[in-house]
Design a protein around this motif. Structure first.
Motif, PDB file in Angstrom:
ATOM      1  N   ASP A   1       4.873   0.938  -1.602  1.00  0.00           N
ATOM      2  CA  ASP A   1       5.098   1.742   0.185  1.00  0.00           C
ATOM      3  C   ASP A   1       5.413   0.956   1.544  1.00  0.00           C
ATOM      4  N   SER A   2       6.041   1.036   2.171  1.00  0.00           N
ATOM      5  CA  SER A   2       6.330  -0.170   3.478  1.00  0.00           C
ATOM      6  C   SER A   2       6.236   1.454   4.849  1.00  0.00           C
ATOM      7  N   PHE A   3       5.532   0.507   6.206  1.00  0.00           N
ATOM      8  CA  PHE A   3       5.494   1.059   7.190  1.00  0.00           C
ATOM      9  C   PHE A   3       5.810   0.538   8.512  1.00  0.00           C
ATOM     10  N   GLU A   4       5.741   0.816   9.450  1.00  0.00           N
ATOM     11  CA  GLU A   4       6.454   0.114  10.990  1.00  0.00           C
ATOM     12  C   GLU A   4       5.396  -0.556  10.997  1.00  0.00           C
ATOM     13  N   SER A   5       4.582  -1.717  11.988  1.00  0.00           N
ATOM     14  CA  SER A   5       4.198  -2.399  11.958  1.00  0.00           C
ATOM     15  C   SER A   5       3.786  -2.503  13.268  1.00  0.00           C
TER      16      SER A   5
ATOM     17  N   GLY B   1       6.127  -5.282  13.042  1.00  0.00           N
ATOM     18  CA  GLY B   1       7.362  -5.076  12.319  1.00  0.00           C
ATOM     19  C   GLY B   1       7.512  -4.939  10.724  1.00  0.00           C
ATOM     20  N   LYS B   2       8.050  -4.297  10.088  1.00  0.00           N
ATOM     21  CA  LYS B   2       7.882  -3.896   8.970  1.00  0.00           C
ATOM     22  C   LYS B   2       6.931  -4.266   8.188  1.00  0.00           C
ATOM     23  N   ILE B   3       6.055  -3.762   7.525  1.00  0.00           N
ATOM     24  CA  ILE B   3       5.109  -4.202   6.615  1.00  0.00           C
ATOM     25  C   ILE B   3       5.752  -3.668   5.042  1.00  0.00           C
ATOM     26  N   HIS B   4       5.675  -3.845   3.892  1.00  0.00           N
ATOM     27  CA  HIS B   4       5.871  -3.596   2.154  1.00  0.00           C
ATOM     28  C   HIS B   4       4.641  -4.156   1.994  1.00  0.00           C
TER      29      HIS B   4
ATOM     30  N   CYS C   1       9.112  -7.477   6.804  1.00  0.00           N
ATOM     31  CA  CYS C   1      10.127  -7.470   6.076  1.00  0.00           C
ATOM     32  C   CYS C   1      10.922  -8.052   8.126  1.00  0.00           C
TER      33      CYS C   1
ATOM     34  N   LYS D   1      -2.900   0.307   4.552  1.00  0.00           N
ATOM     35  CA  LYS D   1      -2.253   0.265   5.771  1.00  0.00           C
ATOM     36  C   LYS D   1      -3.314   0.889   6.812  1.00  0.00           C
TER      37      LYS D   1
END
Length: 156
Positions: A4-8, A11-14, A28, A50
């Motif tokens: 999964d990926s999410f904004e933090s 920046g984006k974390i995978h 990322c 997350k």
């Protein structure tokens, strides 16, 4: 494998995990996340990671309590275990980590193990600094390293 990926705030974390635990965390900054066809997109599988990561980045969490399953050599695992022992809001030098794992001459090897740490933030390689007290090498740049240390300094 699940991803999964999410904004933090960084920046984006995978995230990549399997039933044993978290395998990889990637910030990322400059490259897109490429996943294998065998991986299953599973936000629910990675939701606990997350949640804890966002709490950490908000200064609300000082330790992580979820299973980790990084892949690496025996030496790398020794270094990563030592990193996990660095208290929140504190730093250690490469030399201190080398001495702690019983190989005082392995400062450069400790640096390389930090560089290939597959689970940064949770395995806190950002807490390792140069012997002169200066920030040194971080895969995601010294600005991110400083930001992580500032989060810990201001909330610890």
């Amino acid at each position: 494998m699940y991803y999964d990926s999410f904004e933090s705030p960084l920046g984006k974390i995978h995230l990549l995990s399997d039933d044993a635990g978290l395998r990889q965390l990637t910030l990322c900054l400059h490259h897109p996340f490429e996943h294998c066809r065998e991986w299953k997109h599973s936000p629910q599988q990675l939701a606990p990671y997350k949640k804890q990561l966002l709490e950490f980045l908000a200064g609300e969490r000082t330790e992580f309590t979820l299973p980790l399953a990084p892949e690496g050599t025996e030496f790398q695992h020794q270094v990563w275990q030592a990193l996990r022992g660095i208290p929140y809001g504190k730093t250690r030098t490469y030399a201190e980590i080398a001495t702690e794992i019983g190989n005082a001459q392995a400062c450069r090897a400790v640096g390389m193990a930090n560089n290939v740490n597959p689970i940064p933030l949770i395995i806190p390689c950002h807490r390792v600094i140069g012997s002169d007290g200066q920030l040194t090498g971080y895969r995601y740049g010294l600005a991110i390293k400083q930001k992580l240390l500032d989060i810990e300094k201001n909330s610890g």
